[in-house]
Scaffold this motif. Structure first.
Motif, mmCIF file in Angstrom:
data_model
loop_
_atom_site.group_PDB
_atom_site.id
_atom_site.type_symbol
_atom_site.label_atom_id
_atom_site.label_comp_id
_atom_site.label_asym_id
_atom_site.label_seq_id
_atom_site.Cartn_x
_atom_site.Cartn_y
_atom_site.Cartn_z
ATOM 1 N N ASN A 69 -44.490 33.881 -2.113
ATOM 2 C CA ASN A 69 -43.932 35.037 -2.842
ATOM 3 C C ASN A 69 -43.306 36.017 -1.857
ATOM 4 O OD1 ASN A 69 -45.166 34.752 -5.829
ATOM 5 N ND2 ASN A 69 -46.726 34.166 -4.338
ATOM 6 N N LEU A 70 -42.374 35.515 -1.071
ATOM 7 C CA LEU A 70 -41.731 36.372 -0.068
ATOM 8 C C LEU A 70 -40.985 37.554 -0.697
ATOM 9 C CD1 LEU A 70 -40.401 33.730 2.492
ATOM 10 C CD2 LEU A 70 -42.269 35.352 2.791
ATOM 11 N N PRO A 71 -40.252 37.394 -1.792
ATOM 12 C CA PRO A 71 -39.582 38.567 -2.381
ATOM 13 C C PRO A 71 -40.562 39.650 -2.824
ATOM 14 C CG PRO A 71 -38.614 36.543 -3.217
ATOM 15 C CD PRO A 71 -39.834 36.147 -2.468
ATOM 16 N N ALA A 72 -41.673 39.252 -3.465
ATOM 17 C CA ALA A 72 -42.658 40.249 -3.898
ATOM 18 C C ALA A 72 -43.279 40.961 -2.707
ATOM 19 C CB ALA A 72 -43.743 39.570 -4.734
ATOM 20 N N THR A 73 -43.531 40.214 -1.632
ATOM 21 C CA THR A 73 -44.107 40.829 -0.431
ATOM 22 C C THR A 73 -43.128 41.813 0.192
ATOM 23 O OG1 THR A 73 -45.364 38.798 -0.024
ATOM 24 C CG2 THR A 73 -45.140 40.354 1.797
ATOM 25 N N LEU A 74 -41.867 41.412 0.261
ATOM 26 C CA LEU A 74 -40.857 42.293 0.847
ATOM 27 C C LEU A 74 -40.700 43.562 0.023
ATOM 28 C CD1 LEU A 74 -38.722 42.718 3.026
ATOM 29 C CD2 LEU A 74 -37.092 41.485 1.587
ATOM 30 N N LYS A 75 -40.699 43.448 -1.288
ATOM 31 C CA LYS A 75 -40.575 44.636 -2.141
ATOM 32 C C LYS A 75 -41.765 45.572 -1.955
ATOM 33 C CE LYS A 75 -39.732 42.250 -5.952
ATOM 34 N NZ LYS A 75 -39.477 41.942 -7.376
ATOM 35 N N LEU A 76 -42.966 44.999 -1.826
ATOM 36 C CA LEU A 76 -44.138 45.836 -1.603
ATOM 37 C C LEU A 76 -44.012 46.609 -0.295
ATOM 38 C CD1 LEU A 76 -47.797 45.223 -2.321
ATOM 39 C CD2 LEU A 76 -47.197 45.471 0.067
ATOM 40 N N LEU A 77 -43.539 45.939 0.762
ATOM 41 C CA LEU A 77 -43.391 46.614 2.054
ATOM 42 C C LEU A 77 -42.317 47.696 1.992
ATOM 43 C CD1 LEU A 77 -43.659 43.557 4.477
ATOM 44 C CD2 LEU A 77 -45.407 45.254 3.948
ATOM 45 N N LEU A 78 -41.238 47.431 1.292
ATOM 46 C CA LEU A 78 -40.171 48.424 1.186
ATOM 47 C C LEU A 78 -40.617 49.639 0.380
ATOM 48 C CD1 LEU A 78 -37.063 46.112 0.625
ATOM 49 C CD2 LEU A 78 -37.685 47.373 2.695
ATOM 50 N N ARG A 79 -41.451 49.444 -0.626
ATOM 51 C CA ARG A 79 -41.982 50.592 -1.367
ATOM 52 C C ARG A 79 -42.969 51.385 -0.515
ATOM 53 N NH1 ARG A 79 -43.103 46.611 -5.522
ATOM 54 N NH2 ARG A 79 -41.389 46.492 -7.019
ATOM 55 N N THR A 80 -43.694 50.675 0.343
ATOM 56 C CA THR A 80 -44.749 51.321 1.111
ATOM 57 C C THR A 80 -44.197 52.257 2.172
ATOM 58 O OG1 THR A 80 -46.224 49.442 0.757
ATOM 59 C CG2 THR A 80 -46.737 50.901 2.595
ATOM 60 N N LEU A 81 -43.124 51.843 2.838
ATOM 61 C CA LEU A 81 -42.627 52.598 3.986
ATOM 62 C C LEU A 81 -42.298 54.048 3.660
ATOM 63 C CD1 LEU A 81 -41.941 52.503 6.962
ATOM 64 C CD2 LEU A 81 -39.646 51.728 6.362
ATOM 65 N N PRO A 82 -41.480 54.338 2.640
ATOM 66 C CA PRO A 82 -41.203 55.759 2.365
ATOM 67 C C PRO A 82 -42.403 56.512 1.815
ATOM 68 C CG PRO A 82 -40.212 54.370 0.681
ATOM 69 C CD PRO A 82 -40.719 53.443 1.742
ATOM 70 N N GLU A 83 -43.306 55.801 1.136
ATOM 71 C CA GLU A 83 -44.443 56.490 0.527
ATOM 72 C C GLU A 83 -45.540 56.796 1.539
ATOM 73 O OE1 GLU A 83 -47.767 55.558 -2.932
ATOM 74 O OE2 GLU A 83 -45.685 54.915 -3.221
ATOM 75 N N GLN A 84 -45.775 55.895 2.476
ATOM 76 C CA GLN A 84 -46.898 56.046 3.392
ATOM 77 C C GLN A 84 -46.492 56.266 4.846
ATOM 78 O OE1 GLN A 84 -49.684 52.816 2.986
ATOM 79 N NE2 GLN A 84 -49.722 52.920 0.754
ATOM 80 N N GLY A 85 -45.201 56.194 5.150
ATOM 81 C CA GLY A 85 -44.770 56.317 6.541
ATOM 82 C C GLY A 85 -45.216 57.617 7.191
ATOM 83 N N GLY A 86 -45.095 58.723 6.474
ATOM 84 C CA GLY A 86 -45.525 60.005 7.023
ATOM 85 C C GLY A 86 -47.012 60.037 7.302
ATOM 86 N N LEU A 87 -47.802 59.437 6.402
ATOM 87 C CA LEU A 87 -49.246 59.393 6.600
ATOM 88 C C LEU A 87 -49.611 58.517 7.799
ATOM 89 C CD1 LEU A 87 -52.034 60.216 5.583
ATOM 90 C CD2 LEU A 87 -51.992 58.239 4.054
ATOM 91 N N TRP A 88 -48.846 57.438 8.036
ATOM 92 C CA TRP A 88 -49.100 56.607 9.217
ATOM 93 C C TRP A 88 -48.895 57.413 10.494
ATOM 94 C CZ3 TRP A 88 -45.705 51.881 7.401
ATOM 95 C CH2 TRP A 88 -46.341 51.257 6.331
ATOM 96 N N LEU A 89 -47.835 58.231 10.509
ATOM 97 C CA LEU A 89 -47.590 59.051 11.694
ATOM 98 C C LEU A 89 -48.716 60.061 11.890
ATOM 99 C CD1 LEU A 89 -45.770 59.837 14.032
ATOM 100 C CD2 LEU A 89 -44.504 61.334 12.468
ATOM 101 N N GLN A 90 -49.180 60.655 10.799
ATOM 102 C CA GLN A 90 -50.307 61.577 10.900
ATOM 103 C C GLN A 90 -51.556 60.865 11.423
ATOM 104 O OE1 GLN A 90 -49.871 63.012 6.666
ATOM 105 N NE2 GLN A 90 -50.383 64.958 7.611
ATOM 106 N N GLY A 91 -51.794 59.655 10.932
ATOM 107 C CA GLY A 91 -52.946 58.910 11.399
ATOM 108 C C GLY A 91 -52.825 58.491 12.846
ATOM 109 N N LEU A 92 -51.613 58.233 13.304
ATOM 110 C CA LEU A 92 -51.401 57.871 14.704
ATOM 111 C C LEU A 92 -51.709 59.049 15.620
ATOM 112 C CD1 LEU A 92 -50.237 55.673 16.679
ATOM 113 C CD2 LEU A 92 -48.028 56.791 16.373
ATOM 114 N N LEU A 93 -51.258 60.228 15.241
ATOM 115 C CA LEU A 93 -51.461 61.408 16.079
ATOM 116 C C LEU A 93 -52.855 62.017 15.891
ATOM 117 C CD1 LEU A 93 -48.021 63.154 15.499
ATOM 118 C CD2 LEU A 93 -48.705 61.809 17.491
ATOM 119 N N GLY A 94 -53.370 61.940 14.674
ATOM 120 C CA GLY A 94 -54.650 62.567 14.388
ATOM 121 C C GLY A 94 -54.519 63.887 13.673
ATOM 122 N N THR A 95 -53.391 64.144 13.034
ATOM 123 C CA THR A 95 -53.246 65.373 12.264
ATOM 124 C C THR A 95 -53.771 65.222 10.841
ATOM 125 O OG1 THR A 95 -50.956 64.765 11.771
ATOM 126 C CG2 THR A 95 -51.320 66.239 13.624
#
Length: 755
Positions: free
Chosen positions: A596-622
């Motif tokens: 299910n490569l298309p479904a996996t790719l769509k999930l990753l594309l939805r995740t990036l804008p929604e959680q990308g900022g939180l990943w950066l916060q988690g990387l730094l510790g803010t």
């Protein structure tokens, strides 16, 4: 005269450090004052009688109300509802005396009602609670201390509630066949906001003093890392509420069990539940700890007053045994020491956290000391970020993983510049072997040893020939060292992660995978043979790597094409199977991803804008604590400051030569991509297939390779610094981390559950 500038610098550094410490101390007092203004003097109520049927006027002799109190309950006072009989307000004063079952006065409180309005609640509280040792009945005597301008009434029930008689006058007076509408003040914030903030003033001021002084004196960065890291880490030990660090309740159970195993104790019952000391049993749970002012207050009171017990595991806890999959020896050592000394649960937790912090600091200080001079500021800044220090100041085994990967990375970079002595060769093999099983997703980092020139890894002293003969082959000893690192890492990684890998690949066509593995091994052997033939000339090497890159791309595309058509998969009925909470029972396994490569790719594309900022916060510790449970996000300004400080530490000066060649920089880029893909694969493997975004992926998972990413920034020549900024950047990171701790404490204290 030559010593005058140094003395002047020392004097200015000392003054700056004192000013910084004073500023932090005042800032802590401000935070305490602000919290006291917002959260101080707030009661928590428990309704005892909630019937409002009649109004009983407070007579001149007063009223006495009986209130039951169960064993272990705390009594901070009472809350009553008054009536002014329709008037806007009345003036006067009511006193409350509270007596226990023995007739001893345990509390006195006054209420000044100069502006009391009709039908309003008023509490009578005390700072020091009374805690019942057994079930008993308290008597509350209300009487007028200052006459009222007209009658003052209290709401009550029409009939007496069982066990709660109301009588006029003192105890034993005339029964009134009623019960006041009353609430028990079960908790009271009082002056605790200011007291808790005051506890942080000294350690945070000491951390600011040490960081400013050492940075101002241009002290060795390894010393700055150790001193500032120790003080800031100890602040995290104190700031982070009990079991609120990421997955800390699981780590506690694992380290606790290991400590018992070392002592030869039985650590689990027949049902697989963890055995604990009697004094520890109430604190072992299967969920993240509590936050909020009253939780912090309760923890501090228990830390001071709760008794410990002997190191005997006699009580069955809620926690399961056998939870640990990481390295917990440092945490277990601290826990065992506290248990052997009879410390209470909070002392034990503090010892375990501190031991974990010390292990982390030993590893990162060694990494900074071994790193090339141009990279020491980079490693210092990463080591002092809020997230790694928060992990180190908890029971998380990720602190040891971070320190090990940092040390291995720094050693590899150092050995690119100079030949290794024998102890460094041993350290290289040991750290490379430790990285692989520490966490499966960091295996690609071990490839970093290939960036070291083989002549720098030759264990021989003054060799006559660069190569040695093995049968018909001539091999450089350094290549054998690199092979030993890679083979040992691969074996340990396989032994540690075979079960998890088999589970992730549970629905794949294993015959097809086996054929692919054999083909890959054959291609690698062929590639090595071909490289030996064409690597004698630069043109041959260039064409070899171009062909290898093309072969890799074709292999990936072809492999994914074959795997996506390997058959099998979930049936329609299986796709509909869900848990009671609505989550699918199936996750993104390797087989499901391939089909299910298309479904996996769509999930990753939805995740990036929604959680990308939180990943950066988690990387730094803010974002502090366990972000899946609580969102404790400090100011985004601190995040920007940390990013700028990291860039200042990573950017080279104009006169610095590039540290890495093109091929080495590309190889590090490949390592980074492989780690990111491994992190995504791991997160997919625990994400239910009916989710729209990834579940549980946190930015801290990328912390071990942050120095590699900054190393690529350091290798660029597009943007450079006019002079080195290592000490200034390290100081900035330390101070931003301090501010994140202080704001984090305020957010922990002021957190309120969402209703």
């Amino acid at each position: 005269m030559p010593n005058l500038p140094r003395a002047r610098r020392a004097l200015f550094g000392l003054l700056a450090a004192l000013l910084a410490a004073a500023a932090v101390w005042l800032l802590c007092r401000w935070v305490g004052y602000d919290l006291q203004e917002r959260l101080g003097g707030q009661p928590v109520y428990e309704i005892i009688n909630d019937e409002y049927s009649q109004i009983i006027d407070l007579p001149e002799e007063g009223l006495t109300q009986s209130i039951p109190l169960k064993a272990g309950e705390s009594f901070y006072g009472v809350r009553l509802k008054f009536s002014t009989h329709g008037q806007l307000y009345k003036a006067g004063m009511v006193m409350v005396d509270v007596y226990n079952a023995e007739g001893t006065c345990i509390a006195q409180a006054a209420g000044n009602f100069l502006n009391i309005f009709d039908d309003t609640f008023t509490e009578f509280t005390t700072e020091n609670p009374y805690t019942a040792t057994g079930d008993e009945t308290l008597t509350v005597h209300l009487y007028n201390a200052v006459p009222w301008e007209g009658p003052l009434g209290l709401w009550a029930s029409e009939t007496e509630v069982e066990g709660m008689p109301l009588c006029s006058g003192e105890a034993g007076g005339t029964p009134l066949n009623a019960t006041l509408a009353v609430q028990r003040v079960a908790d009271y914030s009082g002056q605790w906001p200011a007291l808790l903030a005051r506890e942080l003033a000294l350690p945070l001021a000491a951390a600011a003093f040490a960081a400013v002084l050492l940075a101002g004196l241009q002290a060795p960065l390894a010393l700055l890392t150790a001193a500032a890291g120790l003080l800031l880490g100890l602040c995290f030990v104190r700031v982070t509420p009990v079991l609120v660090a990421p997955d800390e309740y699981t780590h506690l159970a694992a380290a606790y069990e290991l400590a018992g195993t070392w002592r030869g104790q039985q650590t689990a019952d027949e049902n697989g539940k963890l055995l604990v000391r009697d004094c520890d049993a109430p604190h072992f749970a299967t969920k993240t700890g509590e936050i909020g002012l009253f939780a912090l207050k309760a923890q501090e009171q228990a830390r001071r007053n709760e008794t410990g017990g002997p190191n005997e595991l006699t009580v069955v806890s809620e926690a399961d045994a056998g939870q640990g999959s990481g390295n917990y020896w440092a945490q277990a050592a601290g826990i065992l020491l506290a248990r052997s000394r009879g410390g209470n649960f909070y002392t034990m937790l503090g010892y375990g956290r501190t031991a974990n912090l010390l292990l982390y600091l030993v590893l990162v200080t060694a990494a900074v000391a071994l790193a090339p001079a141009s990279l020491r500021g980079l490693f210092t800044c990463v080591a002092l970020l809020p997230m790694p220090l928060q992990l180190a100041g908890s029971l998380s085994p990720d602190a040891g993983v971070l320190g090990t990967v940092f040390l291995y990375t720094a050693l590899c970079m150092a050995l690119r510049e100079r030949a290794a002595v024998r102890w460094q060769l041993v350290l290289l093999v040991l750290t490379g072997a430790a990285v692989a099983p520490a966490k499966a997703i960091y295996l690609p980092v071990v490839l970093l040893c290939l960036a070291i020139p083989p002549e720098h890894l030759d264990p021989r002293n003054a060799p006559a020939m660069p190569a040695i003969a093995l049968a018909r082959w001539k091999v450089r000893p350094g290549r054998l060292v690199q092979a030993a690192v890679l083979v040992l890492a691969a074996l340990l990684w396989t032994a540690a992660n075979a079960d998890a890998l088999a589970y992730a690949a549970r629905d794949m066509n294993m015959a097809l995978v086996a054929v692919g593995g054999v083909a890959l091994a054959a291609v690698l052997v062929l590639a090595l043979w071909l490289y030996g033939k064409v690597s004698r000339t630069p043109a041959g090497r260039r064409w070899f790597w171009r062909g290898a890159g093309a072969a890799v791309v074709l292999g990936i595309v072809g492999g994914m094409f074959l795997l996506s058509r390997m058959g099998g998969g979930l049936t329609p009925d299986q796709l509909l199977e869900v848990y009671p909470n609505g989550d699918s029972v199936w996750t993104f396994s390797f087989g499901y991803i391939c089909r299910n490569l298309p479904a996996t790719l769509k999930l990753l594309l939805r995740t990036l804008p929604e959680q990308g900022g939180l990943w950066l916060q988690g990387l730094l510790g803010t974002t502090l604590g366990e972000p899946i449970v609580y969102r404790i996000d400090v100011s985004w300004l601190l995040g920007i400051g940390l990013l700028l400080a990291l860039l200042a530490a990573a950017l080279p000066t104009a006169e610095e030569p590039p540290l890495l060649g093109r091929s080495t920089a590309r190889g590090i880029g490949v390592i980074l991509v492989c780690v990111v893909l491994a992190v995504l694969a791991a997160a997919l493997n625990w994400t239910p297939i009916n989710y729209q975004t990834l579940f549980g992926l946190q930015g801290r998972y990328l912390l071990p390779v942050l120095p590699l990413a900054l190393l690529l920034v350091h290798n660029n020549r597009c943007v450079t610094m006019r002079r080195k900024a290592a000490h200034g950047a390290a100081l900035a990171v330390a101070l931003f981390t301090l501010l994140a701790q202080l704001q984090g404490f305020a957010l922990y204290a002021s957190w309120q559950p969402v209703s």
